[in-house]
Design a protein around this motif. Structure first.
Motif, PDB file in Angstrom:
ATOM      1  N   TYR A 231       0.823  -1.209   0.000  1.00 55.23           N
ATOM      2  CA  TYR A 231       0.000   0.000   0.000  1.00 55.23           C
ATOM      3  C   TYR A 231       0.863   1.267   0.000  1.00 55.23           C
ATOM      4  N   LYS A 232       1.925   1.280   0.775  1.00 58.05           N
ATOM      5  CA  LYS A 232       2.759   2.477   0.906  1.00 58.05           C
ATOM      6  C   LYS A 232       3.409   2.879  -0.413  1.00 58.05           C
ATOM      7  N   LYS A 233       3.523   1.935  -1.342  1.00 59.48           N
ATOM      8  CA  LYS A 233       4.185   2.208  -2.619  1.00 59.48           C
ATOM      9  C   LYS A 233       3.210   2.172  -3.795  1.00 59.48           C
ATOM     10  N   LEU A 234       1.941   2.225  -3.491  1.00 62.99           N
ATOM     11  CA  LEU A 234       0.898   2.177  -4.505  1.00 62.99           C
ATOM     12  C   LEU A 234       0.786   3.528  -5.193  1.00 62.99           C
ATOM     13  N   ASN A 235       0.729   3.523  -6.531  1.00 66.59           N
ATOM     14  CA  ASN A 235       0.559   4.793  -7.235  1.00 66.59           C
ATOM     15  C   ASN A 235      -0.870   4.917  -7.754  1.00 66.59           C
ATOM     16  N   LYS A 236      -1.213   6.076  -8.267  1.00 66.29           N
ATOM     17  CA  LYS A 236      -2.578   6.328  -8.725  1.00 66.29           C
ATOM     18  C   LYS A 236      -2.967   5.432  -9.898  1.00 66.29           C
ATOM     19  N   ASN A 237      -2.020   5.092 -10.766  1.00 69.30           N
ATOM     20  CA  ASN A 237      -2.329   4.236 -11.913  1.00 69.30           C
ATOM     21  C   ASN A 237      -2.755   2.840 -11.463  1.00 69.30           C
ATOM     22  N   ILE A 238      -2.018   2.273 -10.521  1.00 68.12           N
ATOM     23  CA  ILE A 238      -2.359   0.936 -10.025  1.00 68.12           C
ATOM     24  C   ILE A 238      -3.660   0.996  -9.229  1.00 68.12           C
ATOM     25  N   LEU A 239      -3.839   2.029  -8.431  1.00 67.41           N
ATOM     26  CA  LEU A 239      -5.084   2.191  -7.681  1.00 67.41           C
ATOM     27  C   LEU A 239      -6.270   2.310  -8.633  1.00 67.41           C
ATOM     28  N   ASN A 240      -6.097   3.030  -9.724  1.00 74.76           N
ATOM     29  CA  ASN A 240      -7.157   3.153 -10.722  1.00 74.76           C
ATOM     30  C   ASN A 240      -7.494   1.787 -11.327  1.00 74.76           C
TER      31      ASN A 240
END
Length: 92
Positions: A8-17
């Motif tokens: 989670y701490k290294k999650l970016n907006k692209n992966i979250l999307n």
């Protein structure tokens, strides 16, 4: 195809999307992948794919909260992630 484990701490907006698109109503038990890492720790993750990479995103309470409020204001997700920031899983 490259496989990458993302915390989670290294999650970016692209992966979250990608996660929100794949699981618009949240993920359930059937979507969870369980495995042991190199330290023999049990890991649970959900999978999202791009053309060249499979991301295994570790499950946590913060992940669920971020997915739920993704379109809302105040979501604090790092803007970039690269291969040095995440662990690569060598499974073929």
């Amino acid at each position: 195809m490259k496989r990458v484990i993302v915390d989670y701490k290294k999650l970016n907006k692209n992966i979250l999307n990608l996660l929100v698109e794949k699981f618009p109503d949240g993920y359930n038990d059937d979507d969870i992948i369980s495995f042991r890492n190199q330290h023999n720790e049990a890991i649970e993750a959900v999978e999202v794919k791009t053309n060249d990479t499979i991301y295994l995103v570790k499950i946590s309470k913060r992940l669920a909260d971020s997915m739920q409020s993704f379109d809302g204001p105040g979501v604090d997700i790092p803007s970039a992630v690269n291969d040095e920031q995440v662990g690569e899983l060598d499974i073929e």
